[in-house]
Design a protein around this motif. Structure first.
Motif, PDB file in Angstrom:
ATOM      1  N   ALA A  34      27.082  31.491  34.213  1.00  0.00           N
ATOM      2  CA  ALA A  34      27.803  32.812  33.595  1.00  0.00           C
ATOM      3  C   ALA A  34      28.079  33.790  34.543  1.00  0.00           C
ATOM      4  N   VAL A  35      26.947  33.920  35.088  1.00  0.00           N
ATOM      5  CA  VAL A  35      27.175  35.245  36.184  1.00  0.00           C
ATOM      6  C   VAL A  35      28.258  34.740  37.408  1.00  0.00           C
ATOM      7  N   ILE A  36      28.276  33.500  37.863  1.00  0.00           N
ATOM      8  CA  ILE A  36      28.943  33.029  38.733  1.00  0.00           C
ATOM      9  C   ILE A  36      30.522  33.215  38.134  1.00  0.00           C
ATOM     10  N   GLY A  37      30.802  32.609  37.124  1.00  0.00           N
ATOM     11  CA  GLY A  37      31.977  32.672  36.487  1.00  0.00           C
ATOM     12  C   GLY A  37      32.613  33.951  36.044  1.00  0.00           C
ATOM     13  N   LEU A  42      36.103  38.509  37.525  1.00  0.00           N
ATOM     14  CA  LEU A  42      36.275  40.018  38.169  1.00  0.00           C
ATOM     15  C   LEU A  42      37.238  40.109  39.656  1.00  0.00           C
ATOM     16  N   GLY A  43      36.829  39.020  40.333  1.00  0.00           N
ATOM     17  CA  GLY A  43      37.847  38.755  41.576  1.00  0.00           C
ATOM     18  C   GLY A  43      39.330  38.433  41.251  1.00  0.00           C
ATOM     19  N   ALA A  44      39.342  37.600  40.256  1.00  0.00           N
ATOM     20  CA  ALA A  44      40.984  37.203  39.867  1.00  0.00           C
ATOM     21  C   ALA A  44      41.443  38.559  39.010  1.00  0.00           C
ATOM     22  N   VAL A  45      41.026  39.173  38.262  1.00  0.00           N
ATOM     23  CA  VAL A  45      41.428  40.401  37.889  1.00  0.00           C
ATOM     24  C   VAL A  45      41.603  41.286  38.756  1.00  0.00           C
ATOM     25  N   HIS A  46      40.772  41.630  39.605  1.00  0.00           N
ATOM     26  CA  HIS A  46      41.080  42.697  40.879  1.00  0.00           C
ATOM     27  C   HIS A  46      42.190  42.291  41.561  1.00  0.00           C
ATOM     28  N   ASP A  47      42.240  41.077  41.834  1.00  0.00           N
ATOM     29  CA  ASP A  47      43.388  40.620  42.773  1.00  0.00           C
ATOM     30  C   ASP A  47      44.822  40.812  42.100  1.00  0.00           C
TER      31      ASP A  47
END
Length: 51
Positions: A34-37, A42-47
């Motif tokens: 869950a943390v990795i997901g 978070l990285g995808a939303v940031h990008d």
């Protein structure tokens, strides 16, 4: 072969077979996944929205 050993092995209960998804039922692994997901999300939303 010793007959007593053969009888003892036959009478011993076999361990329960565990399915392929047994590891996913463990809370620490699910928490880790869950943390990795969440970090990937978070990285995808940031990008997508901030870059």
């Amino acid at each position: 072969m010793n007959d007593e050993c053969a009888l003892a092995q036959d009478e011993a209960p076999s361990p329960e077979p565990r399915g392929c998804l047994f590891a996913l039922s463990q809370p620490p692994l699910m928490l880790f996944l869950a943390v990795i997901g969440f970090l990937l999300l978070l990285g995808a939303v940031h990008d997508l929205f901030l870059l």
